[in-house]
Design a protein around this motif. Sequence first.
Motif, PDB file in Angstrom:
ATOM      1  N   CYS A  50       1.193  -0.938   0.145  1.00  0.00           N
ATOM      2  CA  CYS A  50       0.082   0.246  -0.065  1.00  0.00           C
ATOM      3  C   CYS A  50       1.320   1.289  -0.091  1.00  0.00           C
ATOM      4  O   CYS A  50       1.359   1.358   1.000  1.00  0.00           O
ATOM      5  N   CYS A  88      -1.707  -6.735   0.565  1.00  0.00           N
ATOM      6  CA  CYS A  88      -3.091  -5.389   0.120  1.00  0.00           C
ATOM      7  C   CYS A  88      -3.688  -4.890   1.238  1.00  0.00           C
ATOM      8  O   CYS A  88      -4.724  -4.311   1.473  1.00  0.00           O
ATOM      9  N   LEU A  89      -2.611  -4.805   2.384  1.00  0.00           N
ATOM     10  CA  LEU A  89      -3.513  -4.317   4.031  1.00  0.00           C
ATOM     11  C   LEU A  89      -2.789  -2.825   3.956  1.00  0.00           C
ATOM     12  O   LEU A  89      -0.960  -3.263   4.065  1.00  0.00           O
ATOM     13  N   SER A 117      -8.094  -1.865   3.622  1.00  0.00           N
ATOM     14  CA  SER A 117      -7.631  -2.279   1.958  1.00  0.00           C
ATOM     15  C   SER A 117      -6.822  -0.704   2.426  1.00  0.00           C
ATOM     16  O   SER A 117      -7.142   0.694   2.495  1.00  0.00           O
ATOM     17  N   CYS A 118      -5.687  -0.912   1.124  1.00  0.00           N
ATOM     18  CA  CYS A 118      -5.034   0.016   0.330  1.00  0.00           C
ATOM     19  C   CYS A 118      -6.111   1.130   0.248  1.00  0.00           C
ATOM     20  O   CYS A 118      -7.131   1.238  -0.505  1.00  0.00           O
ATOM     21  N   CYS A 140      -4.341  -7.934  -5.783  1.00  0.00           N
ATOM     22  CA  CYS A 140      -5.551  -7.517  -5.291  1.00  0.00           C
ATOM     23  C   CYS A 140      -6.351  -7.883  -5.371  1.00  0.00           C
ATOM     24  O   CYS A 140      -6.803  -8.907  -6.160  1.00  0.00           O
ATOM     25  N   SER A 141      -7.612  -7.184  -4.943  1.00  0.00           N
ATOM     26  CA  SER A 141      -9.535  -7.587  -5.518  1.00  0.00           C
ATOM     27  C   SER A 141      -9.152  -7.183  -7.043  1.00  0.00           C
ATOM     28  O   SER A 141     -10.365  -7.933  -7.333  1.00  0.00           O
TER      29      SER A 141
END
Length: 1133
Positions: A50, A88-89, A117-118, A140-141
């Motif tokens: 991130c 991702c965090l 989340s970022c 990530c997502s």
Amino acid sequence: MTTFDDILEEAGKFGRCQKRIFALLCMVSMPWAGVYVGIVFQGYTPDHWCRQPAVQEHRKTCGWTLRDGLKRTVPLVNVSGELQPSSCLQYDVDWNSTALSCDLSQEPELSESPRSSCKHGWEYDYEGRQSFVTEFDLVCSDAWLVDMFQATLNVGFLIGSIAIGYLADRFGRKLSFLMSNLLNGIAGILVAVAPNYVSLLVFRTLYGFGVKGGWVAGYVLITEIVGVEFRRTVGVLYQMFFSVGILILPLLAYYITDWRWLQVVITVPYILFLSYYWFIPESPRWLLSQNKKDRAIKITEAMAKENGMTLSKQIETLTDDNANTTTASFMDLIRTPKMRKHTFILSYNWFTSAVVYQGLIMRLGILGGNVYIDFLISGLVEFPAAFLILFTIERIGRRLPFATANFVAGASCFITACIPDSLFWFKTAVACVGRLCITMTFEMVVFVNTELYPTFVRNFGVSVCSTLCDVGGIVAPFLLYRLAVIWLELPLIIFGSLAILAGGLVLMLPETRGVPLPDTIDDIEFPERMKGRDQNGQLFNLLPTNDVTSNKDTAVVYCFLDFSTSSPASLLSWSVVSPEMVSFDDILVEVGPFGRSQKRIFALLCLVSLPMAWIYVGIVFQGYTPGHWCRHPAVPEQREACGWNLQDGVRRTVPLVNVSGELQPSSCLQYDVDWNRTALSCDLSQDPELSGASITQCKIGWEYDYEGKKSFVTEFDLVCSEGWLVDMYQSSLNMGFLVGSFVFGYIADRFGRRWCFLMCNVVSMISGFAVALAPNFLCILLLRGVLGLGVKGSWMTCYVLLTEMVGLEYRRLVGILYQMIISVGIILMVLVAYCIPDWRWLQVVASAPYLLFILYFWFVPESPRWLLSQNRTSEALKITEKMAKENKQNLSVKNTESFEALTDEPGDSPSASLLDLFRTPNMRKHTFIFMFNWFCSAMVYQGLIMRVGITGGNVYVDFLISGLVEFPAAFLILFTIERIGRRLPFAMANFVAGASCFITAFIPDSVPWLKTAVACVGRLGITMAFEMVVFVNNELYPTFVRNFGVSVCSALCDIGGILSPIILYRLAAVWIELPLIIFGAVAVVAGGLVLLLPETKGVPLPETIDDIEFPKRKHNPQMEILNSAAADRGVIV
């Protein structure tokens, strides 16, 4: 009528013209590699975290490296058992107001901080490079969108294969090739300038549409303009340039840091390929199929001129023999039986090649490392594949290398899945072998597909089949990444299963080596159409008009038809034989069905079963794993000083672990203490205080409780994390058995039982002694595989030779006793192993008999049955007369003449082929049933033996009992098969074995004697089934394919042997009795299948496939022409 292949003989099969066109079109494969695997670099996902602007400023102010900043400001997550910075965090904190010292020894207290989340995008560790992942933040997502980049390309491939394939067959190869390149140039540049990811995916689909269709059109064009013997060269080299493209791509990607410019460089060649309009011609074959003869002749003449050749006037008669419509349709691929079979098999092989090929490539990428080096190695691996193909396909053919490559690729996947991660280099090496072989299949499926379709539908057929390649390309990443979540190696199991099934299907295809390209569907359906049908009407005039014997009894006239001659008078030859003399079994009645000669040979060959047993169960003693514990140099000194026995020392210095509900000293763990400084009283009542001591893996090797004996386990320390290598010792032997069944089975049917037996013994002797001298365990495994290859081939060849040399009534005796000697070998093995404490000397003793068996070459004759099947009449007669002389019998003159006449009966081809086992209904049924019974017998037999070993006890006594249990089985067989028959005892043995397994599973452990007794009944039943499957299998195959057929079916025995320990130990971890349920179910199914087989009691050994398909008559289609006319003249034909 002159065919195009005939014209190529004059124009030049691979002259200067074809070489020029070939060189130009080979260039097409290189940019295709960039399109196909470019995602590795264009869509590379680097390490990412991130983005937090305040942290970036602080990192710059403090002079931290990227890793220093990550460790202090990014939350850690569990990744494959290791704590790593999350991608991702982020900590949901305000870094501008959070105290963050530049002192790296002072870490901020963030354990209670919330995570989220970022929010501000990502930072990428990519050294100034740019992929579309970093440009569009596809992590990530949104990471699944990267898969869509490749999926849309394969969708384009899928549609383009059909559409452009159809256009190529409708409007020509050249025009479709040029249209594809125009589309590629436009779509490729559009991908490079796409403003957003959605438009990029749309343009990528168009790109795939043109690339695949153009490549296939170029391949078919090359194949159609060269001679038969050069098709393999152009086909393989055309694909090998794909590997050249893979080698070039990492170099381009290394110097071109932006994915958009890399896309431009990959696309530019397609624009240049438009100039081929002036350099490559249309395919003359396609023009002929479209009735455009004038253009075809003009192009062919131009080719001949460039090649410096001159065409004769035969070209004026060049016509197309295609009776079908010139417009290709999908129904042409499935309308007729053989076209339908080819289509389904080739489609499945396209699918499998793509799934396994891409799966293994992507799996190598998951392993980490330098992406450029990984792909460079990946490309280099493919080059041996091309050269192996070029070396084998004209020497061996297409079918066998194609199938073998699939089998090896599948086996490599299975083996790779079983190798622990600690042997990273070995795991990678085996995976590369699989990659090498699947590359071979991928390259072979293309030109084999081309050779199995007629001209008018060839391009369309290849395109349709290759659509399954694109489906496989779409499925492969899902199989790899989704199944890997369940178990990392599960995708390899799937890949291996697909590849082995593909190899089996390939064996059902016809051989195309040296066969001209088919022009019509009739060329596929009737490849060996009979000529001279008009001669049939002349046969009636050639019948004898008078009695052919001097008496009034009915005589049997053998009429032999020879359609190879053009003289009607020589079409028939007549031989008068005694009506009772119809087979070699009748000859044996006079020679002696089991006389002194056969008894001598039987006694000699029975000895072959002894070392076979020693090799097969030798692992029990050679690879015995005794009780073992971590070695502590100070502990043996303390043990000796205090006068402790081994168990006393182990109990006080080794940590206890839970083993099946009991605390026992650990075999693989030790207390991490210095025993020289640890107080350890000699008083056994005072245990040291070690409850707080740390525990680690063994550091200085192991101690073994083995009373001065030595196994390879104790020599190489194959315990704990290395314990799986002991299983590899037996698996490599079974792999050798598997290969040996095919290889030496084929050799025995092709070159004779005697020469095959000699070769097997030489291989067994050399490899057996080499195992005993091997310096390391890897060498042992390799040599053990070679040993298995020779041992299995030797044993099976002897069995078939014995069966073929004795009369009907003695087949069951020699078959059962020959196998019963294995039980004798098991008993002797116990005694030998007890007296020889070193595994290497035990190996020498087990291998020594094969040196003696080489001498059998001068004492054991060739099988007369095999010689007859090869039309070697004089040799067969000479051996039979010697047997009769040794048996003190004489062949009468009448029977000698009958013997010679018998060998001239028209029969099946003397060369054995796997298709002979599947071509006709009864042969196919027999083959499948025997394969399953071989598999079942080996799996249940070994499973029950190993299960008895799990109970513990004295290993020598256990195996002595194990051998003795088999003797009642042999006598039960001998007692029943001639009174009841083969089928019912065979089926009942399987049923009893299955029922015993079920019953044993539900008997409580509190009644051990009953549980053991019922298990022994099951062992007795499965031993009977194992011994019966051999000779019943032998009795249901004709002579010319008997040894090969038994060898092929028995290959499933080796697969069962490989799977048996896996089923036993893995399922026992779930429930100890679950393996017995599986064994029982398999045995019951096997018994039911046996009831579908015919009874062979008292039935002569079949000589031809007709004897199997029509057991109540000898069928000869040509002789039916003579029946009605001959009956009127008093002659039985």
